[in-house]
Motif scaffolding. Structure first.
Motif, PDB file in Angstrom:
ATOM      1  N   GLY A 462      17.218 106.774  37.459  1.00 35.56           N
ATOM      2  CA  GLY A 462      16.065 105.486  37.570  1.00 35.56           C
ATOM      3  C   GLY A 462      15.115 106.206  38.126  1.00 35.56           C
ATOM      4  O   GLY A 462      13.859 105.659  38.082  1.00 35.56           O
ATOM      5  N   GLY A 463      14.777 107.367  38.600  1.00 37.85           N
ATOM      6  CA  GLY A 463      13.413 107.700  39.161  1.00 37.85           C
ATOM      7  C   GLY A 463      13.871 107.090  40.251  1.00 37.85           C
ATOM      8  O   GLY A 463      12.512 107.501  40.956  1.00 37.85           O
ATOM      9  N   LYS A 464      14.540 106.487  41.310  1.00 40.42           N
ATOM     10  CA  LYS A 464      14.624 105.812  42.968  1.00 40.42           C
ATOM     11  C   LYS A 464      14.629 106.382  43.576  1.00 40.42           C
ATOM     12  O   LYS A 464      14.608 107.801  43.586  1.00 40.42           O
ATOM     13  CB  LYS A 464      15.381 104.619  42.728  1.00 40.42           C
ATOM     14  N   LYS A 465      14.362 106.259  44.608  1.00 41.88           N
ATOM     15  CA  LYS A 465      14.321 106.860  45.852  1.00 41.88           C
ATOM     16  C   LYS A 465      15.731 106.681  46.650  1.00 41.88           C
ATOM     17  O   LYS A 465      16.018 105.342  46.556  1.00 41.88           O
ATOM     18  CB  LYS A 465      13.445 106.169  46.494  1.00 41.88           C
ATOM     19  N   PHE A 466      15.489 107.603  47.253  1.00 41.02           N
ATOM     20  CA  PHE A 466      17.398 107.625  47.842  1.00 41.02           C
ATOM     21  C   PHE A 466      17.195 106.658  48.829  1.00 41.02           C
ATOM     22  O   PHE A 466      16.046 106.399  49.917  1.00 41.02           O
ATOM     23  CB  PHE A 466      17.696 109.600  48.184  1.00 41.02           C
ATOM     24  N   LYS A 467      18.240 106.008  49.316  1.00 40.60           N
ATOM     25  CA  LYS A 467      18.125 105.076  50.399  1.00 40.60           C
ATOM     26  C   LYS A 467      19.704 105.882  51.236  1.00 40.60           C
ATOM     27  O   LYS A 467      19.162 105.903  52.778  1.00 40.60           O
ATOM     28  CB  LYS A 467      18.275 103.868  50.345  1.00 40.60           C
TER      29      LYS A 467
END
Length: 610
Positions: A462-467
């Protein structure tokens, strides 16, 4: 460990009595066949074990009923209460949890009209939870009898159940594989060790395997190499245990080979119960003869005459293909007496687990093979000296043993040239969680975590950032964004308090609450504790109670230090690795994601519904 319940009575038919007696007579002649007998009797009785059936089994096997009950209640796949025709096992492991397993469970309960443990009024379905299915690449997942359904949505759940209601039952024996193909083949076929034959041969065909050079390594060893020569070739290769511990395989073999005690045994650990670990299933389903050849080579090297493959109970297709491969190999002289005209004889049998994560520990696995509760033994002595039936036994993982045929046929130097100085050879890596393409690949050791996630996992979903990424399996530490360029090898991963482990990486995006994930993992560990030793029996429960307190906003900052201290005491004093594991993920998450914990302590976590 299974919940203790009082067995329910049910009148057995004459046909059921006859079949139960036949099973006991056939399998009861072989030592340690308690678990396979219970599996067979449960099938005869319609997915459960009535009191009368258990009493009959105890009588036929001439063992105390109390002993039999004590064994079966250790394993979660047995039931002493009635169940439906179809058992739905919904996975609640961390990879499924971060992908919305709780929502799927609610959809199942609504569609079935029952709670967990309940059976539908028509007697078709019983809904259960399971700690892990070993199908994390298609999370969230459930299993209906032998068949896995993954990437579930509410609509997909309804469609699947409607098909079963309409009599459209899936036959697992007709499936190409349990889940999906490997993600990619970064290596060309000539340089692959483990996946060289996947999707290139019929896994049910010995001829196909031999056409690709199968059993040539075994033939070479038994006709032209000494035991010590074979062990030295494995030492030269530098292959280390691929189940997680990373102990050098050749060195382990060299401890057992000189022993004059016979018989000796080879045990293949195919009970990959660590959430996120899915690699061995691909080999067993796609190239089962490779596993057998590796076991036979280990047997030749140490002087063993018999092998056990202990397969986790959910891996029905793996067991089917392994047994077919054993039958073919026996019929064609690749296993059995005087293999390839030599003095070496070796046989193999498959044993099914019953649903207990702790049986992945080598001595617990041995106890289970012997028909006992899977409590880990106190070490020393180690299995290499005192293993199955008190005899010297080598316990290796599926992936480790599957590396051996090519090491023998192509040479240890060929294998050693792959990977890095610290970690030679190739490895099956697994990337699961919040990535666009969860799955497995075989690649040279030394690939970075970032490359695995971005190149082969397709990046964060979903194009989100890595955590965060939990490395090596559910037992190990979490790493941050600035640690992603670490090569996946033993020393480098250890230096960042991560682990290569089984090669699995659970990836989490920016919307993940670390406290919620740790709570899920700690539930798994307290549920799977065998209860044998006090540090684990009590410690896992204390840790779970503490994380629940913190997650609910009832904790205080001192509880974080208490969790670390309790986990450290467990690591220092417990009997086996299960209780030695929580310190890694507790310590790294509290140190690296402390803000998530503080948000819960303050009752202000934006990522969790309060």
């Amino acid at each position: 460990m299974a919940e203790l319940k009082k067995p329910v009575s049910a009148e057995l038919t004459s046909e059921q009595v006859k079949r139960i007696r036949e099973v006991c007579q056939q399998l009861g002649k072989v030592k340690g066949k308690v678990l396979p007998i219970l599996h067979a009797v449960q099938d005869i009785c319609g997915n459960w074990l009535p009191l009368e059936a258990l009493q009959l089994v105890a009588k036929e096997l001439e063992i105390p009923y109390g002993y039999l009950y004590g064994v079966l209640t250790f394993y979660s796949m047995y039931s002493v209460t009635p169940r439906g025709r179809y058992i739905i096992r919904m996975c609640e492991s961390a990879p499924c949890h971060v992908n919305g397993a709780e929502n799927i469970l609610e959809a199942l309960k609504e569609e079935l009209g029952v709670e967990v443990g309940g059976t539908t009024s028509d007697g078709l379905f019983t809904l259960e939870l399971t700690a892990c299915l070993g199908t994390c690449e298609v999370a969230p997942a459930m299993q209906i009898n032998e068949v896995v359904f993954g990437n579930l949505t509410g609509a997909k759940v309804k469609e699947i159940l409607d098909n079963y209601r309409a009599g459209k039952e899936v036959d697992y024996r007709t499936l190409a594989r349990t889940t999906i193909k490997p993600l990619a083949y970064p290596l060309d076929q000539d340089n692959m060790v483990l996946f060289a034959n996947l999707d290139r041969i019929d896994p049910m065909s010995l001829d196909d395997y031999r056409a690709k050079g199968g059993y040539e390594g075994l033939k070479k060893a038994v006709t032209s190499m000494s035991q010590v020569d074979a062990i030295n070739e494995v030492k030269t290769a530098g292959v280390r245990g691929r189940g997680g511990a990373g102990f050098p395989a050749g060195l382990k073999w060299s401890f057992t080979q000189p022993s004059p005690i016979i018989p000796k045994y080879i045990v293949c650990n195919a009970d990959e119960g660590e959430p996120g670990t899915i690699k061995d299933r691909y080999i067993m389903e796609g190239d089962p003869h490779r596993v057998l050849e590796g076991m036979a080579l280990a047997g030749y090297a140490v002087g063993a005459s018999h092998g056990y493959i202990y397969v986790r109970g959910e891996y029905y297709l793996s067991m089917l293909r392994l047994q077919n491969a054993i039958d073919q190999a026996m019929q064609n002289g690749c296993l059995g007496k005087n293999i390839f005209g030599s003095d070496f004889s070796f046989t193999i049998e498959v044993q099914s687990g019953g649903g207990a994560y702790v049986c992945g520990e080598e001595t617990a696995l041995i106890e289970s093979i012997e028909g006992k509760r899977g409590n880990p033994r106190v070490k020393p002595p180690f299995p290499g000296q005192v293993g199955v039936w008190g005899k010297p036994s080598i316990v290796n993982n599926v992936e480790t043993l599957s590396s051996i045929p090519m090491i023998i046929s192509k040479g240890g130097e060929w294998y050693k040239a792959k990977g890095t100085e610290d970690a030679t050879g190739t490895k099956i890596f697994q990337v699961v969680g919040h990535v666009n393409q969860p799955g497995v690949i075989e690649a040279d050791l030394g690939m970075t975590v970032r490359e695995l996630i971005d190149r082969y996992g397709g990046g964060i979903r979903g194009g989100k950032k890595f955590k965060a990424c939990q490395t090596g399996g559910a037992s190990f530490g979490f790493i941050t964004e600035d640690q992603l360029d670490t090569p996946m090898e033993y020393k480098a991963m250890g230096a960042i308090e991560g682990a290569l482990g089984s090669g699995t990486m659970l990836v989490m995006d920016e919307d993940t609450c670390i406290v919620d994930v740790v709570k899920c993992i700690l539930y798994f560990f307290q549920h799977e504790s065998c209860g044998f030793c006090l540090p684990c029996r009590r410690g896992t429960r204390i840790l779970y109670d503490l994380i629940c307190k913190i997650a609910d906003g009832r904790g205080e900052e001192a509880d974080l230090d208490k969790m670390i201290k309790v986990a450290q005491v467990m690591a220092d004093s417990a009997n086996c690795a299960l209780a030695m594991s929580p310190i890694f993920f507790i310590k790294t998450t509290i140190e690296r994601y402390r803000d998530d914990y503080l948000a819960h302590l303050n009752g202000t976590c934006p990522l969790c519904k309060k």
